[in-house]
Design a protein around this motif. Structure first.
Motif, short mmCIF file in Angstrom:
data_model
loop_
_atom_site.label_atom_id
_atom_site.label_comp_id
_atom_site.label_asym_id
_atom_site.label_seq_id
_atom_site.Cartn_x
_atom_site.Cartn_y
_atom_site.Cartn_z
N VAL A 687 0.83 -1.22 0.00
CA VAL A 687 0.00 0.00 0.00
C VAL A 687 0.86 1.26 0.00
CG1 VAL A 687 -1.76 1.30 1.26
CG2 VAL A 687 -1.89 -1.20 1.15
N LEU A 688 1.81 1.35 0.91
CA LEU A 688 2.61 2.56 1.03
C LEU A 688 3.37 2.92 -0.26
CD1 LEU A 688 4.03 2.34 4.67
CD2 LEU A 688 2.51 4.10 3.75
N PRO A 689 3.98 1.97 -0.98
CA PRO A 689 4.67 2.34 -2.22
C PRO A 689 3.74 2.94 -3.26
CG PRO A 689 5.41 0.18 -1.46
CD PRO A 689 4.23 0.54 -0.61
N VAL A 690 2.50 2.46 -3.36
CA VAL A 690 1.55 3.04 -4.32
C VAL A 690 1.18 4.45 -3.89
CG1 VAL A 690 -0.67 2.74 -5.46
CG2 VAL A 690 0.67 0.73 -4.81
N MET A 691 1.03 4.68 -2.58
CA MET A 691 0.72 6.02 -2.08
C MET A 691 1.84 7.00 -2.45
SD MET A 691 -0.85 5.06 1.68
CE MET A 691 -0.93 6.77 2.20
N LEU A 692 3.08 6.54 -2.41
CA LEU A 692 4.20 7.41 -2.76
C LEU A 692 4.16 7.79 -4.24
CD1 LEU A 692 7.13 5.77 -0.74
CD2 LEU A 692 6.01 7.95 -0.29
N LYS A 693 3.70 6.89 -5.10
CA LYS A 693 3.58 7.21 -6.53
C LYS A 693 2.52 8.27 -6.77
CE LYS A 693 5.18 2.68 -8.19
NZ LYS A 693 4.82 1.44 -8.93
N ILE A 694 1.39 8.15 -6.06
CA ILE A 694 0.35 9.17 -6.18
C ILE A 694 0.88 10.50 -5.69
CG2 ILE A 694 -1.93 9.88 -5.36
CD1 ILE A 694 -2.67 6.93 -5.14
N ARG A 695 1.60 10.48 -4.61
CA ARG A 695 2.15 11.72 -4.07
C ARG A 695 3.12 12.37 -5.06
NH1 ARG A 695 3.92 13.61 1.77
NH2 ARG A 695 4.59 15.69 1.12
N ALA A 696 3.97 11.57 -5.67
CA ALA A 696 4.94 12.13 -6.62
C ALA A 696 4.22 12.85 -7.76
CB ALA A 696 5.83 11.01 -7.17
N ALA A 697 3.13 12.26 -8.25
CA ALA A 697 2.37 12.90 -9.33
C ALA A 697 1.70 14.18 -8.83
CB ALA A 697 1.33 11.93 -9.88
N ALA A 698 1.10 14.12 -7.65
CA ALA A 698 0.41 15.29 -7.10
C ALA A 698 1.39 16.43 -6.85
CB ALA A 698 -0.32 14.91 -5.82
N ASP A 699 2.55 16.11 -6.29
CA ASP A 699 3.54 17.15 -5.99
C ASP A 699 4.08 17.78 -7.28
OD1 ASP A 699 3.05 16.45 -3.40
OD2 ASP A 699 5.03 15.60 -3.01
N GLY A 700 4.23 16.95 -8.32
CA GLY A 700 4.65 17.50 -9.60
C GLY A 700 3.61 18.45 -10.17
N LEU A 701 2.34 18.08 -10.06
CA LEU A 701 1.26 18.93 -10.55
C LEU A 701 1.18 20.25 -9.77
CD1 LEU A 701 -1.41 16.15 -11.08
CD2 LEU A 701 -0.45 17.61 -12.88
N GLU A 702 1.39 20.18 -8.47
CA GLU A 702 1.33 21.40 -7.66
C GLU A 702 2.33 22.44 -8.13
OE1 GLU A 702 2.39 22.97 -3.15
OE2 GLU A 702 1.93 20.84 -3.41
N GLN A 703 3.49 21.99 -8.62
CA GLN A 703 4.52 22.92 -9.05
C GLN A 703 4.29 23.48 -10.45
OE1 GLN A 703 8.65 21.67 -7.45
NE2 GLN A 703 7.49 19.76 -7.41
N LEU A 704 3.25 23.00 -11.14
CA LEU A 704 2.96 23.47 -12.50
C LEU A 704 1.64 24.23 -12.60
CD1 LEU A 704 3.99 20.27 -14.50
CD2 LEU A 704 5.33 22.36 -14.20
N ILE A 705 0.71 23.94 -11.71
CA ILE A 705 -0.63 24.51 -11.81
C ILE A 705 -0.62 25.98 -11.42
CG2 ILE A 705 -1.34 23.99 -9.45
CD1 ILE A 705 -4.06 23.11 -10.53
N ASP A 706 -1.58 26.73 -11.97
CA ASP A 706 -1.80 28.12 -11.58
C ASP A 706 -1.96 28.19 -10.06
OD1 ASP A 706 -2.68 30.68 -11.13
OD2 ASP A 706 -4.31 30.63 -12.58
N ASP A 707 -1.18 29.05 -9.42
CA ASP A 707 -1.19 29.13 -7.95
C ASP A 707 -2.58 29.43 -7.41
OD1 ASP A 707 0.36 29.27 -5.36
OD2 ASP A 707 -0.51 31.28 -5.39
N ASP A 708 -3.33 30.27 -8.12
CA ASP A 708 -4.68 30.63 -7.65
C ASP A 708 -5.63 29.44 -7.69
OD1 ASP A 708 -3.82 33.16 -7.23
OD2 ASP A 708 -4.82 34.04 -8.96
N ALA A 709 -5.30 28.43 -8.50
CA ALA A 709 -6.21 27.29 -8.67
C ALA A 709 -5.91 26.14 -7.71
CB ALA A 709 -6.13 26.79 -10.11
#
Length: 722
Positions: A687-709
């Motif tokens: 379970v934990l390794p899959v959670m880390l993969k989701i986190r990696a994708a989410a953290d990557g998206l946070e650094q690209l998305i419009d800050d206001d959004a």
């Protein structure tokens, strides 16, 4: 007002006023004013009753329940004079939290009147539901009876809230069949076992006046403060205590500028409020400072008797969290609330001693001549080597796993650091003779106006999980959200067991004609020959130490709770606790079941939270941004421009990884392994390794998305805005 709740939270924080400070009061007025101390007992109780209670507290003698009615009356009179209408038996179930049931002093009369009443029977014993707390199968719904029993060695106190005043009475919590369902009962038993063997050794050393030997504890509490406006927008902080997603800020702790820095004004007002309450409760708060990570702080008390220190530590966590709310903060006691910066520990400074012989782990200025210290320290070394895996199990939680082995915490390999002076002394013992020990020195700074500094004969090692620091051992691997009772139970028990072995060896050698010095040197040499591999003075973070520890020294590396918790089922561990009268096999098995289930539940809660965050907050925000970007690119192409679509492609890829990870996590959560051992391994490895993969994708998206959004408060905001 901004439409994004996160941006509105920022506006709220920027406009938040300081909570008014409480007028200054002298320490003498504050100190233990809300505690039914021995001094208050002495003035309120008949002399013979007070002496009986005093003997029980100081000598560990049996409680004379015949005096309970008199004590109860005095306790009630004191509490009601301070406005208390209720009392509570406070106990410590296997949750790392405090439990309490409030009952009124009221006694209605037949004529419609009422008066206050509190009997000795009610003081001494209560009856909560034993089946509704974690118990590992000892109690069930149709076998639910449990009891609380007054612990006279820990003083009663008043807990005052805006809703009123309650008299709180520390108690143990046991089942109808007698098994411990709490953390206090084994702690008291372990102290008893350790005292028995310590007194036996002191007698062998020629001591005749020997007071009760007790363990002591000073627990350094680390914590984070996040503004409550941000915490309210983070479901992961609310339910899991840590951020499950979050990109690192451009600046973290790399400048080393937060540690011991100037405490922010709002935080200092909060700290002073906490300390004021602690002083009223008789908790000796001594030190406060910024910790290494931004937003992280520490509170450290003086040493106290281990049982009282444990109760006070639970109170400290309660006061920190409740006071934080008053000041618009959320206090985070999770071991790793933020990835990429230091987590929080609770360094347990542990020693043993008594009023007649003093601190038994104080080496003095010439440790090579201090036979008492050397024998007790040898017993510690032996105990840690034999039961290091048990020490690791005592600090095993899903949350602490995120911290152990990182640069802010010791590795999961348990070793002992003695410092260069003592390590040299014990190597001399190993060679068969004691010649001397390095002495403290003076350090000149080359500036006439500055004083010469006292230089200790040994350095400190922050990478060691169990380090000697002058007159105590510091168990650095304990997690910030844990009760200190579990680690203290283990330390007391393994010491009691090793002292028993030392006593037996000394008695046998002296009976065979050896002198005390000859017998002691032989015993200590035996300890170093058999158990010296656990002593290590180098860098605990290095990969080379991990290799040497496991391959050459035979020490165990238990990186996760799934590896460590099964140690509680080992035959030698069961025999240890049973031999010392601390935990029965049934009680120990119940603890394994409870802690293993808590590990599984913690990870499953986090997994469900992460799925909800990813699908209901992150994906909608990203999807909306992708739509706007695609529309913008098409609009530019229509007027003949050649827009760069690389960011769109990157975000599209990361969004796909996010959704694929959610599907994989759902599939992993749908697996229900047979048996708790398989379930532990599945959570750790599946379970934990899959959670880390989701986190990696989410953290990557946070650094690209419009800050206001972006919908969630960011690391930059939570760690730096207060």
């Amino acid at each position: 007002m901004p439409s994004n709740p996160r941006l509105h939270a920022i506006d709220t924080i920027l406009a938040r006023p300081l909570v008014p400070t409480t007028p200054a009061t002298s320490l003498e007025e504050l100190w233990a004013s809300d505690v039914f101390t021995l001094e208050k007992m002495k003035s309120a109780l008949p002399k013979n009753v007070f002496k009986s209670i005093q003997r029980c507290i100081r000598e560990g003698s049996k409680l004379d329940t015949s005096v309970a009615d008199v004590v109860a009356q005095a306790m009630k009179d004191w509490a009601t004079s301070r406005g208390a209408l209720y009392y509570a038996h406070v106990f410590y179930p296997l949750t790392n939290l405090t439990a309490e049931k409030h009952d009124g002093f009221i006694s209605p009369q037949g004529d419609g009147s009422a008066f206050t009443e509190f009997s000795g029977k009610v003081l001494v014993q209560g009856e909560p539901d034993g089946s509704s707390f974690p118990n590992g199968g000892i109690r069930t719904t149709f076998e639910a009876r449990g009891y609380t029993a007054w612990d006279v060695t820990s003083p009663a106190y008043l807990m005052e809230t805006p809703n009123g005043v309650t008299l709180c009475i520390p108690t143990v919590f046991v089942s109808w069949t007698g098994e411990a369902l709490d953390k206090k009962t084994p702690l008291l038993r372990s102290n008893k076992a350790m005292n028995k063997q310590a007194q036996r050794l002191l007698t062998l050393l020629g001591e005749t006046e020997i007071a009760t030997v007790n363990s002591s504890c000073g627990a350094e509490q680390e914590y984070f403060l996040v503004d409550s406006a941000f915490a309210a927008l983070r479901p992961d902080l609310q339910l899991a205590g840590r951020t499950l997603v979050g990109a690192p800020p451009a600046k973290g702790q790399q400048f080393d500028d937060h540690y011991f820095g100037a405490i922010p004004e709002r935080v200092q007002v909060f700290m002073q409020d906490v300390e004021r309450q602690m002083y009223r409760l008789g908790i000796p708060a001594k030190t406060r400072h910024n910790e290494v990570a931004p937003g992280q702080f520490e509170l450290a008390p003086f040493f106290e008797a281990a049982n009282v220190a444990t109760d006070h530590q639970q109170l400290t966590m309660t006061v920190l969290k409740s006071t934080a709310k008053k000041h618009g903060f959320s206090c985070l006691l999770h071991e790793k609330p933020f990835a990429g910066v230091n987590g929080s520990g609770k360094h347990v400074n542990w020693s043993i001693g008594n009023p007649t012989q003093g601190n038994l782990l104080d080496p003095g200025s010439t440790p090579h001549e201090n036979l008492q210290f050397l024998l007790f320290c040898s017993a510690v070394i032996r105990g840690v080597h034999l039961f290091g895996p048990l020490m690791r199990a005592a600090i095993a939680t899903a949350s602490n796993d995120h911290r152990l082995g990182a640069n802010e915490a010791p590795p999961a390999i348990i070793s002992v650091y003695l410092g260069s002076q003592l390590e040299d002394v014990f190597q001399q013992i190993r060679s068969g003779s004691l010649q001397g020990s390095a002495q403290a020195a003076l350090m000149s700074l080359g500036i006439d106006t500055l004083p010469e500094l006292n230089k200790d004969p040994g350095d400190r090692n922050r990478t060691s999980p169990f380090a000697f620091t002058g007159n105590r051992f510091e168990f650095r691997a304990v997690g910030s959200g844990q009760s200190v009772a579990g680690p203290l139970v283990v330390l007391n028990t393994i010491l009691a067991d090793s002292l028993e072995w030392v006593n037996h060896q000394l008695e046998a050698a002296m009976a065979a004609g050896s002198s005390l010095d000859e017998a002691a040197l032989a015993v200590m040499k035996d300890v170093m020959n058999q158990h010296g591999d656990v002593v290590f003075g180098g860098d605990g973070y290095s990969s080379e130490w991990h290799r040497i520890a496991v391959e050459e020294r035979g020490l165990e590396n238990l990186p996760t709770s799934a590896d460590a918790l099964p140690v509680l089922e080992r035959p030698d561990v069961k025999a240890l606790f049973e031999r010392q009268g601390v935990l029965s096999p049934l009680e120990l098995e119940s603890r394994f079941e409870v802690y293993a289930e808590q590990y599984v539940q913690a990870i499953e809660v986090e997994a469900r939270l992460l799925l909800r965050l990813a699908r209901t907050q992150i994906y909608p925000a990203v999807s909306d941004t992708l739509g706007k970007m695609a529309f913008s690119i098409k609009s530019q192409e229509k007027v003949g421009l050649s827009p760069d679509n690389s960011m769109l492609k990157t975000m599209e890829s990361l969004c796909g990884q996010l959704l694929e990870g959610c599907t994989a996590l759902e599939e992993a959560m749908a697996v229900h392994p047979d048996g708790i051992h398989a379930h532990l391994r599945h959570c750790a490895d599946g379970v934990l390794p899959v959670m880390l993969k989701i986190r990696a994708a989410a953290d990557g998206l946070e650094q690209l998305i419009d800050d206001d959004a972006w919908p969630l408060p960011t690391y930059q905001e939570m760690l730096f805005m207060r």
